[in-house]
Design an enzyme around this catalytic site. Structure first.
Site, PDB file in Angstrom:
ATOM      1  N   CYS A  82       0.639  -1.013   0.080  1.00 25.79           N
ATOM      2  CA  CYS A  82      -0.083  -0.230   0.140  1.00 25.79           C
ATOM      3  C   CYS A  82       1.012   1.076  -0.017  1.00 25.79           C
ATOM      4  O   CYS A  82       1.718   1.619  -0.774  1.00 25.79           O
ATOM      5  CB  CYS A  82      -0.558   0.228   1.052  1.00 25.79           C
ATOM      6  SG  CYS A  82      -2.064   0.957   1.412  1.00 25.79           S
ATOM      7  N   TYR A  83       1.006   2.113   1.393  1.00 26.12           N
ATOM      8  CA  TYR A  83       1.966   3.268   1.591  1.00 26.12           C
ATOM      9  C   TYR A  83       3.296   2.850   0.974  1.00 26.12           C
ATOM     10  O   TYR A  83       4.366   3.586   0.463  1.00 26.12           O
ATOM     11  CB  TYR A  83       1.794   3.821   2.731  1.00 26.12           C
ATOM     12  CG  TYR A  83       2.836   5.158   2.803  1.00 26.12           C
ATOM     13  CD1 TYR A  83       2.325   6.316   3.138  1.00 26.12           C
ATOM     14  CD2 TYR A  83       4.275   4.762   3.251  1.00 26.12           C
ATOM     15  CE1 TYR A  83       2.951   7.190   3.214  1.00 26.12           C
ATOM     16  CE2 TYR A  83       4.842   5.825   3.126  1.00 26.12           C
ATOM     17  CZ  TYR A  83       4.114   7.267   3.112  1.00 26.12           C
ATOM     18  OH  TYR A  83       4.812   8.454   4.005  1.00 26.12           O
ATOM     19  N   HIS A 168      -3.380  -5.388   1.301  1.00 23.86           N
ATOM     20  CA  HIS A 168      -3.313  -5.536   1.979  1.00 23.86           C
ATOM     21  C   HIS A 168      -3.429  -7.060   1.633  1.00 23.86           C
ATOM     22  O   HIS A 168      -4.535  -7.956   2.580  1.00 23.86           O
ATOM     23  CB  HIS A 168      -3.978  -4.835   3.096  1.00 23.86           C
ATOM     24  CG  HIS A 168      -3.880  -3.237   3.296  1.00 23.86           C
ATOM     25  ND1 HIS A 168      -2.627  -2.690   4.146  1.00 23.86           N
ATOM     26  CD2 HIS A 168      -4.372  -2.412   3.115  1.00 23.86           C
ATOM     27  CE1 HIS A 168      -2.367  -1.721   3.943  1.00 23.86           C
ATOM     28  NE2 HIS A 168      -3.792  -1.290   3.311  1.00 23.86           N
ATOM     29  N   SER A 222       0.215 -12.514  38.135  1.00 30.43           N
ATOM     30  CA  SER A 222      -1.519 -11.946  38.179  1.00 30.43           C
ATOM     31  C   SER A 222      -2.195 -13.643  38.224  1.00 30.43           C
ATOM     32  O   SER A 222      -3.369 -13.232  38.199  1.00 30.43           O
ATOM     33  CB  SER A 222      -1.131 -11.404  36.386  1.00 30.43           C
ATOM     34  OG  SER A 222      -1.960 -12.245  35.890  1.00 30.43           O
ATOM     35  N   GLY A 223      -1.444 -14.611  38.068  1.00 35.26           N
ATOM     36  CA  GLY A 223      -2.225 -15.554  37.298  1.00 35.26           C
ATOM     37  C   GLY A 223      -2.472 -16.002  35.906  1.00 35.26           C
ATOM     38  O   GLY A 223      -3.026 -17.617  36.329  1.00 35.26           O
ATOM     39  N   GLY A 224      -2.162 -14.779  35.054  1.00 31.47           N
ATOM     40  CA  GLY A 224      -2.730 -15.304  33.312  1.00 31.47           C
ATOM     41  C   GLY A 224      -1.691 -15.427  33.322  1.00 31.47           C
ATOM     42  O   GLY A 224      -0.425 -16.198  33.683  1.00 31.47           O
ATOM     43  N   VAL A 225      -2.420 -16.017  31.903  1.00 38.47           N
ATOM     44  CA  VAL A 225      -0.987 -16.826  31.447  1.00 38.47           C
ATOM     45  C   VAL A 225       0.394 -15.835  30.522  1.00 38.47           C
ATOM     46  O   VAL A 225       1.427 -16.551  30.823  1.00 38.47           O
ATOM     47  CB  VAL A 225      -1.268 -17.423  29.621  1.00 38.47           C
ATOM     48  CG1 VAL A 225      -2.149 -16.333  29.176  1.00 38.47           C
ATOM     49  CG2 VAL A 225      -0.483 -18.046  29.092  1.00 38.47           C
ATOM     50  N   ASP A 226      -0.239 -14.952  30.466  1.00 36.06           N
ATOM     51  CA  ASP A 226       1.460 -13.955  29.915  1.00 36.06           C
ATOM     52  C   ASP A 226       2.737 -13.963  31.721  1.00 36.06           C
ATOM     53  O   ASP A 226       3.927 -13.681  30.841  1.00 36.06           O
ATOM     54  CB  ASP A 226       0.800 -12.427  29.661  1.00 36.06           C
ATOM     55  CG  ASP A 226      -0.022 -12.561  29.052  1.00 36.06           C
ATOM     56  OD1 ASP A 226      -0.402 -13.548  28.250  1.00 36.06           O
ATOM     57  OD2 ASP A 226      -0.935 -11.805  28.859  1.00 36.06           O
ATOM     58  N   SER A 227       1.916 -13.195  32.472  1.00 37.89           N
ATOM     59  CA  SER A 227       3.034 -13.292  33.918  1.00 37.89           C
ATOM     60  C   SER A 227       3.425 -15.132  34.138  1.00 37.89           C
ATOM     61  O   SER A 227       4.210 -15.242  34.105  1.00 37.89           O
ATOM     62  CB  SER A 227       2.158 -12.569  34.838  1.00 37.89           C
ATOM     63  OG  SER A 227       1.261 -13.319  35.360  1.00 37.89           O
ATOM     64  N   SER A 228       2.873 -15.547  33.948  1.00 41.59           N
ATOM     65  CA  SER A 228       2.648 -17.242  34.387  1.00 41.59           C
ATOM     66  C   SER A 228       4.241 -17.450  33.345  1.00 41.59           C
ATOM     67  O   SER A 228       4.935 -18.351  34.120  1.00 41.59           O
ATOM     68  CB  SER A 228       1.531 -17.845  34.428  1.00 41.59           C
ATOM     69  OG  SER A 228       0.449 -17.588  35.271  1.00 41.59           O
ATOM     70  N   LYS A 375      -0.369 -12.825  22.245  1.00 38.13           N
ATOM     71  CA  LYS A 375      -0.962 -14.231  22.465  1.00 38.13           C
ATOM     72  C   LYS A 375      -0.747 -15.245  22.512  1.00 38.13           C
ATOM     73  O   LYS A 375      -0.091 -16.269  22.817  1.00 38.13           O
ATOM     74  CB  LYS A 375      -2.426 -13.539  22.858  1.00 38.13           C
ATOM     75  CG  LYS A 375      -2.864 -14.771  24.148  1.00 38.13           C
ATOM     76  CD  LYS A 375      -2.724 -14.352  25.343  1.00 38.13           C
ATOM     77  CE  LYS A 375      -3.028 -13.038  25.859  1.00 38.13           C
ATOM     78  NZ  LYS A 375      -2.924 -12.532  27.974  1.00 38.13           N
TER      79      LYS A 375
END
Length: 519
Positions: A82-83, A168, A222-228, A375
């Protein structure tokens, strides 16, 4: 870097990160740099190929974003999108003008010349267009390879290994887009599919081990997937010199404080220090209604708590002679992109408490092993680390917690009300077998009251919004068409079981124009 790398220069397109993600689906590493990146910085990555992204500007504008034109003569194959096509045309002597017939949305492209870029693709392509300018005159040495009824759609100069398309290929609406990108990345650039979860784990562990040395680190868990996943990766690198700190910030989901401690210790074997700072956070949030201020308040307070805990850990280990100097976070690529315009002239959407919300005078140095991942890539890494599906498949939960799902002031009473409603949403989504099929599903407490009738009596109570979206990476999302029976049960249960809520609505807004979270 010992892996094949494709460099993407960002001119401000909302799709730039999608280009990176598509390339990684070929197991080829991609990195996004601002279009203003120096030639030396680009060369330092020894790219197998370079992609020029789309962008919102016109190349002939005085303030149009521009890369160093020398990037077109580096010798690495170039693909303009594109651009990017217009940038190539403009800087190599062609002419770009405002199009008489602008093209937005689906379009048919006719391939008019044999080219390595279109190998194996049909003669007519169904693509996604989004441009108001077009190439009127091609630069010397270039030839037309594809066109629509209105404009140039593809050009190339094989002698210089420069290719470009006006559409695109990275978006799902372009049917053969992945094949086209593969033709460029694998066929033309000769990149090897050597960026795998195994390689990422090995290289990350080695890098973190060298980074931390003999020091100690704490991880904001935090207990979420990322921090775990971040915690398990760093623990693999430095072992018991990592202490995970799980903070109750007063805006967690129902029973989350107890559940996370059990999961992290028993299933992942992590060293977890649990800190109940709920009163501390809620007092700081008192009277705060602005979403950005909420995020920054929570970000600042998290770091303050981490600093306090790091000092305690150091004081308890004085004999080691090493100070806790590192903070591990599960920051992801979309967090970074939405928090600041680091890769080009794109707009900041919102600050994330762990990126744009961090204080400038933070004492701890950051380790963010997942900062360049999406993710789905984090989940792949988690599986290769042997982590249980119970953690890997958890839906994303915002770092600021329920604070950004409570519109208006955050109080203990409103938190308790939303916790109950949110638990009902999660329960019913799981019962219906939909938990892993939607990206996120949750409840939002609105600062709106309405009249209702319960038990033949008039009520004037709060409104709860239910939100469920489908997405691949959180950068874009569509609202999920939940079955009516599921919505009916959720609504009925919330109104019946959660005191203070008498109305439930369902959010059918996609991203864009909305965001997944309400704040």
């Amino acid at each position: 870097m010992d892996t094949s790398t494709i460099v993407i220069l960002d001119f401000g397109s909302q799709y730039t990160q999608l280009i990176a993600r598509r390339i990684r689906e070929f197991n080829v590493f991609s990195v996004v740099l601002p279009c203003t990146a120096s030639l030396d910085k680009i060369k330092a990555l020894s790219p197998k190929g370079i992609i020029l992204s789309g962008g919102p500007c016109s190349v002939y504008d005085a303030d149009a974003p521009a890369a160093d034109p020398a990037v077109l003569a580096m010798g690495a194959p170039v693909l303009g999108i594109c651009y990017g096509l217009q940038f190539i045309t403009h800087h190599l002597g062609g002419k770009v003008v405002s199009a008489a017939a602008r093209e937005y949305g689906h379009a048919e492209v006719n391939v008019v010349a044999e080219t390595p870029l279109f190998t194996g693709l049909p003669a007519t392509l169904n693509v996604w267009m989004s441009h108001g300018d077009h190439a009127q005159t091609l630069p010397e040495g270039f030839r037309l390879t594809a066109e629509t009824s209105n404009a140039v759609a593809g050009i190339e100069d094989v002698s210089r290994s420069i290719y470009a398309v006006q559409f695109h290929p990275e978006v799902a609406h372009t049917r053969e887009g992945m094949e086209l990108l593969k033709n460029f990345v694998i066929g033309i650039c000769g990149a090897k599919a050597d960026w795998t979860p195994e390689h990422f784990i090995q290289s990350t562990v080695e890098r973190v081990r060298a980074q931390v040395g003999n020091g100690h680190a704490i991880c904001g868990l935090s207990g979420g997937v990322d921090s775990s996943v971040a915690a398990v990766l760093v623990a693999k690198a430095i072992g018991d010199r990592l202490t995970c700190i799980f903070v109750n910030n007063g805006v967690l989901r129902k029973d989350e404080f107890a559940k996370v401690q059990t999961t992290m210790r028993e299933q992942l074997g992590l060293n977890v220090v649990a800190v109940d700072s709920s009163e501390r956070f809620l007092s700081k949030l008192a009277g705060v209604t602005d979403p950005e201020k909420k995020r920054k308040v929570i970000g600042n307070e998290f770091i303050a708590v981490f600093d306090d805990e790091a000092k305690k850990i150091f004081d308890a280990e004085k004999s080691s002679g090493e100070e806790v100097a590192w903070l591990v976070q599960g920051t992801l690529y979309p967090d970074v992109i939405e928090s600041s315009s680091v890769h080009g002239p794109s707009h900041t959407i919102k600050s994330h408490h762990n990126v744009g919300g961090l204080p400038e005078d933070m004492k701890l140095k950051l380790i963010e092993p997942l900062r360049d991942l999406f993710k789905d890539e984090v989940r792949r890494i988690g599986r290769d680390l042997g982590m249980p599906d119970e953690i890997i498949e958890r839906q994303p939960f915002p770092g600021p917690g329920l604070a950004v799902r409570i519109l208006g002031e955050v109080t203990a009473e409103r938190v308790a009300m939303l916790q109950e409603a949110d638990q009902i949403v999660v329960d019913e989504i799981k019962k219906a077998g939909l938990y892993r099929k939607v990206w996120q599903s949750f409840a939002v407490l609105l600062p709106v009251k309405s009249v209702g009738v319960m038990g033949d009596q008039r009520t004037y109570a709060n409104t709860c919004a239910v939100r469920a979206v489908e997405s691949e990476d959180g950068m874009t999302a569509d609202w999920a068409p939940l079955p009516y029976e599921v919505l009916r049960t959720i609504s009925s249960r919330i109104v019946s079981e959660v005191r203070g809520i008498n109305r439930v609505v369902y959010d059918i807004t996609s991203k864009p124009p909305g965001t997944i979270e309400w704040e």
